[in-house]
Design an enzyme around this catalytic site. Structure first.
Site, PDB file in Angstrom:
ATOM      1  N   ARG A   1     -16.202 -12.874   0.693  1.00  0.00           N
ATOM      2  CA  ARG A   1     -15.381 -12.129   1.643  1.00  0.00           C
ATOM      3  C   ARG A   1     -15.656 -10.644   1.446  1.00  0.00           C
ATOM      4  O   ARG A   1     -15.683 -10.146   0.315  1.00  0.00           O
ATOM      5  CB  ARG A   1     -13.894 -12.413   1.401  1.00  0.00           C
ATOM      6  CG  ARG A   1     -12.935 -11.564   2.242  1.00  0.00           C
ATOM      7  CD  ARG A   1     -11.472 -11.871   1.898  1.00  0.00           C
ATOM      8  NE  ARG A   1     -10.569 -10.911   2.491  1.00  0.00           N
ATOM      9  CZ  ARG A   1     -10.059 -11.000   3.715  1.00  0.00           C
ATOM     10  NH1 ARG A   1     -10.365 -12.049   4.468  1.00  0.00           N
ATOM     11  NH2 ARG A   1      -9.248 -10.078   4.200  1.00  0.00           N
TER      12      ARG A   1
ATOM     13  N   ASP B   1       0.846  -1.190   0.000  1.00  0.00           N
ATOM     14  CA  ASP B   1       0.000   0.000   0.000  1.00  0.00           C
ATOM     15  C   ASP B   1       0.883   1.243   0.000  1.00  0.00           C
ATOM     16  O   ASP B   1       1.791   1.356   0.830  1.00  0.00           O
ATOM     17  CB  ASP B   1      -0.908   0.012   1.228  1.00  0.00           C
ATOM     18  CG  ASP B   1      -1.901  -1.142   1.226  1.00  0.00           C
ATOM     19  OD1 ASP B   1      -2.202  -1.663   0.139  1.00  0.00           O
ATOM     20  OD2 ASP B   1      -2.368  -1.535   2.323  1.00  0.00           O
TER      21      ASP B   1
END
Length: 328
Positions: free
Chosen positions: A267, A202
């Site tokens: 999910r 990230d």
């Protein structure tokens, strides 16, 4: 002398007890007085950890999950009304603009201009944009507060002054933070475990992840192997981002991670990406540089790094263009 010699040998072979169990995600209780030291250690060794006693109300979590699932359960023709993500809105399978594909659909939202997020959702049948807006804003406000607390505890653990050296970047009115809801439907290709979201780091400072009780998340270990992260719908998982790695001159590690699809269950994950203002200059903090230690990275603005990061493929090491080349 013989006894002393034997004793000395024993002392040399003894190792201090490990702070975190081998093969397990570091677990840190934010209410404990030693949490700041454990946070630093986890960022140095893993770049990833789980927190409990985080202070985020459970009803904020459950409400947002319900609203998100209501949206993702809508027919695709309805969901597409909230797309494309340019940059904010609904996306399906295409991850970014560089050709990466995943078994995932998502909503990407701005935390800086929340009123702009929900205009695209106004015409979706069976969905209340106002309910979704309220759920997102309450959740993001609470998670942002937790993220800032963690960053300030890290500053305390590193003995940095002022302690808001990291958190002020998230609190700034111009903070370029974003919020993402990822939904991974059950994958029909049984046993093949196709990639839901490809491996990447990230680019922001810190990421705060919460998911439902479905497995799939994996993090890369130092030896290059992948470790599956057991799902825990009551805790939050924290990622060190590339920008925090730079600010600590490589002391903290930006963790490489990915998501595998599940063949039986869907999910749902909610991720707050805490980013600095676009004009913020990112560089190693002088207070963390030891005498005569060189900076591993050249100074850059978040806008410059963000533009570079999002114009590359997911798996690329996005920090390489910003590393300083050692003199020969």
């Amino acid at each position: 002398m013989v006894v002393l010699s034997k004793f000395s040998s024993v002392v040399k072979t003894c190792k201090p007890p490990a702070l975190f169990p081998a093969g397990a995600v570091p677990l840190i209780d934010l209410s404990k007085p030693d949490s700041k030291h454990l946070l630093v250690k986890a960022c140095e060794e893993f770049g990833f950890f789980k927190v409990v006693n985080h202070g985020v109300p459970s009803d904020f979590i459950s409400t947002l999950e319900s609203e998100a699932l209501r949206f993702f359960s809508s027919p695709l023709s309805e969901k597409l009304k909230a797309g494309p993500p340019d940059p904010f809105g609904y996306g399906n399978k295409n991850v970014g603009a560089c050709g990466d594909i995943g078994w995932v659909e998502y909503i990407l939202l701005s935390t800086r201009h929340p009123q702009l997020n929900f205009q695209k959702f106004s015409s979706i049948m069976g969905l209340s944009p106002e309910n979704l807006r309220t759920a997102v804003n309450e959740y993001v406000t609470a998670v942002k507060r937790m993220a800032c607390e963690i960053l300030e505890l890290l500053a305390d653990g590193l003995k940095i002054h002022p302690r808001n050296v990291f958190s002020k970047l998230l609190m700034d009115e111009q903070s370029d933070s974003v919020f993402r809801l990822n939904h991974y439907p059950p994958c029909p290709e049984l046993g093949k475990n196709p990639i839901g979201f490809g491996e990447h780091t990230d680019p922001q400072i810190i990421s705060v992840l919460r998911s439902n009780n479905t497995s799939g998340l994996q993090i890369a270990l130092n030896d290059g192997s992948w470790m599956s992260v057991p799902p825990d719908q009551h805790s939050f998982f924290i990622n060190v981002g590339d920008s925090l790695q730079v600010m600590t001159n490589g002391r903290f590690k930006s963790v490489r991670h990915r998501v595998l699809s599940n063949s039986a269950k869907s999910r749902l994950s909610m991720i707050y990406f805490g980013g600095p203002p676009l004009t913020e200059k990112i560089a190693p903090l002088p207070s963390l540089m030891e005498a005569e230690q060189d900076s591993l990275y050249r100074e850059f603005t978040w806008f410059e790094f963000k533009k570079s990061a999002f114009s590359s493929r997911l798996a690329v090491n996005r920090l390489v263009p910003f590393e300083k080349i050692a003199a020969s």
